[in-house]
Each structure stands twice: as structure tokens, then as C-alpha cells.
Design a protein around this motif. Structure first.
Motif, PDB file in Angstrom:
ATOM      1  N   GLU A 118      54.339  15.608 -67.633  1.00  0.00           N
ATOM      2  CA  GLU A 118      53.375  14.973 -66.728  1.00  0.00           C
ATOM      3  C   GLU A 118      53.926  14.810 -65.321  1.00  0.00           C
ATOM      4  N   THR A 119      55.251  14.666 -65.209  1.00  0.00           N
ATOM      5  CA  THR A 119      55.853  14.479 -63.883  1.00  0.00           C
ATOM      6  C   THR A 119      55.793  15.753 -63.039  1.00  0.00           C
ATOM      7  N   ASN A 128      52.137  12.274 -59.721  1.00  0.00           N
ATOM      8  CA  ASN A 128      53.164  11.371 -59.214  1.00  0.00           C
ATOM      9  C   ASN A 128      53.200  10.072 -60.028  1.00  0.00           C
ATOM     10  N   ARG A 129      54.146   9.207 -59.693  1.00  0.00           N
ATOM     11  CA  ARG A 129      54.360   8.006 -60.498  1.00  0.00           C
ATOM     12  C   ARG A 129      53.157   7.075 -60.478  1.00  0.00           C
ATOM     13  N   GLN A 130      52.502   6.950 -59.330  1.00  0.00           N
ATOM     14  CA  GLN A 130      51.331   6.081 -59.230  1.00  0.00           C
ATOM     15  C   GLN A 130      50.177   6.625 -60.091  1.00  0.00           C
ATOM     16  N   GLN A 131      50.016   7.929 -60.103  1.00  0.00           N
ATOM     17  CA  GLN A 131      48.967   8.535 -60.918  1.00  0.00           C
ATOM     18  C   GLN A 131      49.257   8.363 -62.404  1.00  0.00           C
ATOM     19  N   ILE A 132      50.484   8.572 -62.789  1.00  0.00           N
ATOM     20  CA  ILE A 132      50.853   8.444 -64.199  1.00  0.00           C
ATOM     21  C   ILE A 132      50.600   7.024 -64.702  1.00  0.00           C
ATOM     22  N   ALA A 133      50.767   6.039 -63.822  1.00  0.00           N
ATOM     23  CA  ALA A 133      50.486   4.654 -64.206  1.00  0.00           C
ATOM     24  C   ALA A 133      49.008   4.440 -64.530  1.00  0.00           C
ATOM     25  N   GLN A 135      44.853  13.097 -67.923  1.00  0.00           N
ATOM     26  CA  GLN A 135      45.629  14.163 -67.292  1.00  0.00           C
ATOM     27  C   GLN A 135      45.080  15.529 -67.673  1.00  0.00           C
ATOM     28  N   HIS A 139      51.090  -3.816 -68.953  1.00  0.00           N
ATOM     29  CA  HIS A 139      50.823  -3.356 -67.599  1.00  0.00           C
ATOM     30  C   HIS A 139      49.390  -3.720 -67.203  1.00  0.00           C
TER      31      HIS A 139
END
Length: 402
Positions: free
Chosen positions: A57-58, A62-67, A74, A129
Motif C-alpha cells: 500500500e505504501t 501516502n501515510r495520510q491516505q492509508i490512515a 485502496q 484511531h
């Protein structure tokens, strides 16, 4: 009643991370089913699945999207990007307001649910989260696709178990045909290959531990898969006027309810949906050359589906071809019909019929031409895609060349 065509297609699944890769695998009769690589797989009785390999996924987000993006979201975004790029459409101005997205999924953000139940119940954490709810909700993928591409028209998610994608695409088709929209992004996505997702399906005792062999007398159950298929449906005159490449025409759609049993399929309910799609498209039975079967590899589904096809098509049932690509890419549950529609498009455009692989021995109750083990060249006029879900909810699409 306006005509509706497909001008873009995208996918990611165990056979490939694009449409060309997937169709090549289907032509070659390749199997995407193998050992699962998930947490606590050793605690599972069923340890195989059609899992997407070489996916990080990376590399995509990006990290914000993965959150914010569960795995099923995805997959939907990846498939939608390919489909919309192929269509060549930019959703701006009035078009944006007359374009939407209808997606199918059964479990939604099941991986997110699984991870957070573990965190709370197993690891004893008292907080999760803040994005857990927007990440796991069934409409998350549809919402993110709409935001990514400025789709301001009718947008929602359909959840009808294994028929979710076909129901979603049928709704998109109906909206354009009736004039409610001009363009719709539609399909389905699913990612149930997590510990809880597989363990739940184990409880049904319909899962195979070695392979998916639809219609074969040696079949012993279904195999789960994961991934997404997405399409751009467009009003025909609009597509023609802008010189778009037309992949196929959506000619008919029907849905029915068995109103009988929560898990056992009904021949009558399936037959009503098949016959309804033909009637909706004004299609004579003799014109149908290929059916992409629901074909799960369970004894109940396969014999019921064959009986329904025989009832609808009569003597012509012996002349048409019917295969189950689930033997290759597994059962994507709510996303399965979308990936399977690619096989219908390939049959119409390329004259290649995807095979039912793993076929070992004829079953007298499945005595149709199931295109065993090897793809076949054939020119056809009409292709159909069947989806018959738990809960007795059926949805069938009919495609032709425009």
C-alpha cells in the motif's frame, strides 16, 4: 430509453493488477489461488485464497491516505483510476453533476474491523484511531472515488452479498438509461482475506481446502479472493460524439429474490433473473453465446445454476458456453461480478472465452459446455454475467457489442 455503453475498465485482483494482466491470465487459464499470507493463518482450517501478491500500500498511497483507506477502498481507487483513464473523461462543470458512482461490497472495511477488534479485545486497548468508522463503513470506497474524481451526482453503495457488484452495475445502467445521469463509475471491491473474514466463512462449511473446481464432479467448495473491478458506464450518443472507444454495450439487466432460504439457492429465482435480463434487453435466447457463471464450486450452487440455465434456454443451453472464472481469481464476494464482467467483455471484443480451470470429471447435473481447463476462440453476439447471492438475491447483466 437511452443506450448505455462501457468506455473504461479497471481492476486489481489475484490474476493481475490491471485489465491487460487479468485478461492475459484468463486466456492462459492461470490460477491465482495459493497459500494465504495473513496473520494467524496457522489457526485457520482453510489456508488458501486468491490473494493479491506483490502489493504494498505504501507504493500506491501516502501515510495520510492509508490512515483513511481500508484495503477494499485502496483496491477500488486503483481500479477506478485505470477505468477513468481509459475513458478519457474529466468530470468538470455540468458533467460532474450528472455523474456519480455506485459500488458493490459485502464486508466493506473488514480488515479495519478485524484489526481494531483485536486491539480492543485481545490487546486490551481502550482507544482506537479516530478514523476507524470512516475507514470501515461500506460506503467509504464509493465516497473516496466520488471525491477523487469530482463525481457530484448519485453516489452510493450496494450490499447484497455475492450479487453486490451486479446490483451496483445494474443500478448505474438504469440511471443512465432513464436519464438520471450521463456517466457513472461503477463496479465493486472486496477484501475479506483477514483472519476474521476467513474464519467466518469457515463456519459455513462451504470452503475448499485445496482448489476451486466449479462444475466438476470432484468439486468440494469455494475459495475466497480479493480485489476490485471498476467501469465507466456512459450514455451511447455522448460516447459516440466524443469518439470514445466502446468496450461493450450494456443491453439488459434484471434482478429477482428467491424469497425462499437464507443460504440455499433457488432454480426458479435464478431463472427469473436470467430470463428478465433477456426480456429487458429484447434479446432472443438463441443470440446468447456465453454466460459467465456464478459458479462457486459448491454442490448447491453449481447444479442449481445449470438447472436454471437449462430451464431458460431450453435446447439452446447445449449450444452456449458457460464458464466460471472463480476457478482462477476466487470468489471476491461483493466484488466478484465486477471482475467477472471483464471475461464477458473479452468474449465479445476478442472472441476469447475464459475457461473453467481445475475441471477433472463431468457431473451429470452440470451437463453444459463449461469450457473446461483451456480458453476457447469463438465469435459471440451476447454475453451474460450471473450473480446469485446468499439471501436469495439475484442479479444478471447482458452485454453486446455496440
Amino acid at each position: 430509453m437511452r443506450r448505455v455503453v462501457i468506455t473504461g475498465a479497471g481492476t486489481i485482483n489475484a490474476l493481475g493488477q490491471s485489465v491487460p494482466e487479468t485478461l492475459k491470465a484468463m486466456r492462459e487459464g492461470r490460477c491465482g489461488i495459493g497459500p494465504l499470507d495473513i496473520r494467524d493463518v496457522d489457526r485457520l482450517t482453510v489456508q488458501i485464497g486468491a490473494q493479491i501478491k506483490d502489493y504494498a500500500e505504501t507504493d500506491r498511497f501516502n501515510r495520510q491516505q492509508i490512515a483513511l483507506y481500508d484495503r477494499f477502498t485502496q483496491f477500488a481507487l486503483i481500479a477506478a483510476e485505470e477505468a477513468i483513464a481509459q475513458s478519457g473523461i474529466s468530470f468538470q462543470g455540468e458533467l460532474a453533476q450528472r455523474a456519480g458512482v455506485v459500488m458493490g461490497t459485502s464486508g466493506g472495511g473488514l480488515s479495519t474491523q478485524d484489526e481494531n477488534y483485536r486491539a480492543v479485545y485481545e490487546e486490551g486497548k481502550n482507544r482506537v484511531h479516530p478514523f476507524v468508522v470512516p475507514k470501515l463503513m461500506n460506503n467509504a470506497a464509493a465516497s473516496h472515488v466520488s471525491m477523487q474524481y469530482n463525481l457530484q451526482g448519485p453516489s452510493f453503495t450496494v450490499a447484497t452479498a455475492c450479487a453486490s457488484s451486479n446490483h451496483a452495475m445494474g443500478q448505474a445502467f438504469s440511471m443512465i438509461r432513464s436519464g438520471l445521469a450521463d456517466v457513472m463509475v461503477t463496479g465493486g471491491s472486496e477484501s475479506m482475506l483477514c483472519f476474521g473474514g476467513v474464519k467466518a466463512w469457515e463456519g459455513l462449511r462451504v470452503m475448499s481446502r485445496d482448489a476451486c473446481r466449479p462444475f466438476s464432479a470432484t468439486r468440494n467448495g469455494m475459495v475466497q479472493g480479493e480485489g476490485a473491478g471498476m467501469f465507466v458506464f456512459e450514455e451511447y450518443e455522448r460516447a459516440k460524439a466524443r469518439g470514445a472507444e466502446i468496450l461493450a454495450e450494456v443491453a439488459g439487466f434484471a434482478m429477482s429474490s428467491d424469497a425462499a432460504d437464507i443460504v440455499m439457492p433457488s432454480k426458479k429465482g435464478a431463472a427469473r433473473a436470467i430470463a428478465g435480463a433477456l426480456k429487458d434487453g429484447g434479446i432472443a435466447t438463441e443470440r446468447v453465446g456465453y454466460i459467465n457463471a456464478h459458479g462457486t464450486g459448491t454442490a448447491a450452487n453449481d447444479k442449481t445454476e445449470c438447472a436454471a440455465v437449462a430451464d431458460v434456454f431450453g435446447h439452446h443451453a447445449n449450444d452456449l458456453m458457460m464458464s466460471s472464472t472463480k476457478s482462477m481469481h476466487g470468489h471476491l464476494i461483493g466484488g466478484t461480478g465486477a471482475v467477472e464482467l471483464l471475461a464477458c467483455i473479452m468474449a465479445l471484443r476478442d472472441g476469447i472465452i475464459a475457461p473453467t480451470i481445475g475441471y477433472e470429471e463431468p457431473d451429470p447435473e452440470c451437463a453444459l459446455d463449461v469450457v473446461p481447463n483451456e480458453a476457447r476462440e469463438a465469435q459471440i453476439e451476447v454475453a451474460m454475467s450471473n450473480a446469485f447471492a446468499f439471501g436469495g438475491l439475484n442479479a444478471v447483466l447482458a452485454l453486446t457489442n455496440a
